[in-house]
Motif scaffolding. Structure first.
Motif, PDB file in Angstrom:
ATOM      1  N   ALA A 205      31.749  47.796  69.436  1.00 30.09           N
ATOM      2  CA  ALA A 205      32.539  48.592  68.602  1.00 30.09           C
ATOM      3  C   ALA A 205      31.937  50.063  68.806  1.00 30.09           C
ATOM      4  O   ALA A 205      32.521  51.013  68.818  1.00 30.09           O
ATOM      5  CB  ALA A 205      32.725  48.363  67.093  1.00 30.09           C
ATOM      6  N   LEU A 206      30.379  49.911  68.568  1.00 31.53           N
ATOM      7  CA  LEU A 206      29.651  51.320  68.603  1.00 31.53           C
ATOM      8  C   LEU A 206      29.902  51.760  70.098  1.00 31.53           C
ATOM      9  O   LEU A 206      30.080  53.325  70.035  1.00 31.53           O
ATOM     10  CB  LEU A 206      28.139  51.319  68.259  1.00 31.53           C
TER      11      LEU A 206
ATOM     12  N   SER B 207      27.959  52.015  50.901  1.00 30.96           N
ATOM     13  CA  SER B 207      27.292  52.366  52.115  1.00 30.96           C
ATOM     14  C   SER B 207      28.025  52.162  53.415  1.00 30.96           C
ATOM     15  O   SER B 207      28.849  51.262  53.367  1.00 30.96           O
ATOM     16  CB  SER B 207      26.097  51.509  52.176  1.00 30.96           C
ATOM     17  N   ILE B 208      27.804  52.752  54.345  1.00 26.85           N
ATOM     18  CA  ILE B 208      28.270  52.619  55.688  1.00 26.85           C
ATOM     19  C   ILE B 208      28.087  51.336  56.277  1.00 26.85           C
ATOM     20  O   ILE B 208      26.758  51.013  56.654  1.00 26.85           O
ATOM     21  CB  ILE B 208      28.187  53.824  56.425  1.00 26.85           C
TER      22      ILE B 208
ATOM     23  N   TYR C  71      36.692  47.446  62.686  1.00 26.16           N
ATOM     24  CA  TYR C  71      35.699  48.417  61.939  1.00 26.16           C
ATOM     25  C   TYR C  71      36.173  49.532  61.297  1.00 26.16           C
ATOM     26  O   TYR C  71      35.655  49.891  59.971  1.00 26.16           O
ATOM     27  CB  TYR C  71      34.632  48.726  63.017  1.00 26.16           C
ATOM     28  N   LEU C  72      37.323  50.230  61.872  1.00 24.62           N
ATOM     29  CA  LEU C  72      37.937  51.222  61.293  1.00 24.62           C
ATOM     30  C   LEU C  72      38.541  50.913  59.708  1.00 24.62           C
ATOM     31  O   LEU C  72      38.507  51.455  59.042  1.00 24.62           O
ATOM     32  CB  LEU C  72      38.824  51.921  62.171  1.00 24.62           C
ATOM     33  N   ALA C  73      39.148  49.662  60.001  1.00 25.10           N
ATOM     34  CA  ALA C  73      39.977  49.200  58.524  1.00 25.10           C
ATOM     35  C   ALA C  73      38.872  48.799  57.561  1.00 25.10           C
ATOM     36  O   ALA C  73      39.042  49.152  56.443  1.00 25.10           O
ATOM     37  CB  ALA C  73      40.715  48.027  58.906  1.00 25.10           C
ATOM     38  N   GLU C  74      37.741  48.315  58.038  1.00 27.55           N
ATOM     39  CA  GLU C  74      36.489  48.113  56.895  1.00 27.55           C
ATOM     40  C   GLU C  74      36.287  49.651  56.148  1.00 27.55           C
ATOM     41  O   GLU C  74      36.116  49.566  55.365  1.00 27.55           O
ATOM     42  CB  GLU C  74      35.548  47.437  57.401  1.00 27.55           C
ATOM     43  N   LEU C  75      36.068  50.521  57.431  1.00 29.03           N
ATOM     44  CA  LEU C  75      35.589  51.745  56.706  1.00 29.03           C
ATOM     45  C   LEU C  75      36.821  52.393  55.725  1.00 29.03           C
ATOM     46  O   LEU C  75      36.509  52.963  54.694  1.00 29.03           O
ATOM     47  CB  LEU C  75      35.383  52.621  57.925  1.00 29.03           C
ATOM     48  N   GLU C  76      38.026  52.478  56.177  1.00 26.74           N
ATOM     49  CA  GLU C  76      39.230  52.790  55.452  1.00 26.74           C
ATOM     50  C   GLU C  76      38.991  52.110  54.368  1.00 26.74           C
ATOM     51  O   GLU C  76      39.564  52.753  53.019  1.00 26.74           O
ATOM     52  CB  GLU C  76      40.573  52.627  56.221  1.00 26.74           C
ATOM     53  N   GLY C  77      38.775  50.826  54.260  1.00 26.54           N
ATOM     54  CA  GLY C  77      39.270  49.874  52.929  1.00 26.54           C
ATOM     55  C   GLY C  77      38.022  50.289  51.908  1.00 26.54           C
ATOM     56  O   GLY C  77      38.175  50.271  50.796  1.00 26.54           O
ATOM     57  N   ARG C  78      36.848  50.991  52.250  1.00 28.17           N
ATOM     58  CA  ARG C  78      35.561  51.457  51.474  1.00 28.17           C
ATOM     59  C   ARG C  78      35.907  52.790  50.986  1.00 28.17           C
ATOM     60  O   ARG C  78      35.274  53.471  50.594  1.00 28.17           O
ATOM     61  CB  ARG C  78      34.379  51.063  52.261  1.00 28.17           C
TER      62      ARG C  78
END
Length: 81
Positions: free
Chosen positions: A15-16, A7-8, A69-76
């Motif tokens: 960041a938002l 999940s996101i 935050y973008l690294a976390e999204l990319e990692g997922r």
């Protein structure tokens, strides 16, 4: 709908806000040169405005909170490579 472990994650408020600013700047950057209701300007002003908008986007993308935050999204696996 069933939530998976992928999940996101929720971004921080900072960041938002930066991501929303990037989206607004991108919309401005991609807008037509002669939007309705705007006074016409010279080509140099348009180029300078676009350059400043692109610089703003790059500065926001370099923000540590946004990068994390973008690294976390990319990692997922939630961002395209």
């Amino acid at each position: 709908m069933n939530r998976s472990p992928r999940s996101i994650p929720a971004p921080s408020d900072a960041a938002l806000i930066r991501l929303a600013t990037i989206a607004a700047n991108a919309g401005e950057l991609l807008a037509p040169d002669d939007p309705l209701g705007k006074q016409s300007v010279g080509l140099r002003k348009v180029k300078n405005d676009r350059r400043r908008t692109m610089e703003n986007i790059l500065v926001l993308l370099a923000d540590p909170e946004v990068r994390t935050y973008l690294a976390e999204l990319e990692g997922r696996g939630l961002l395209p490579r």
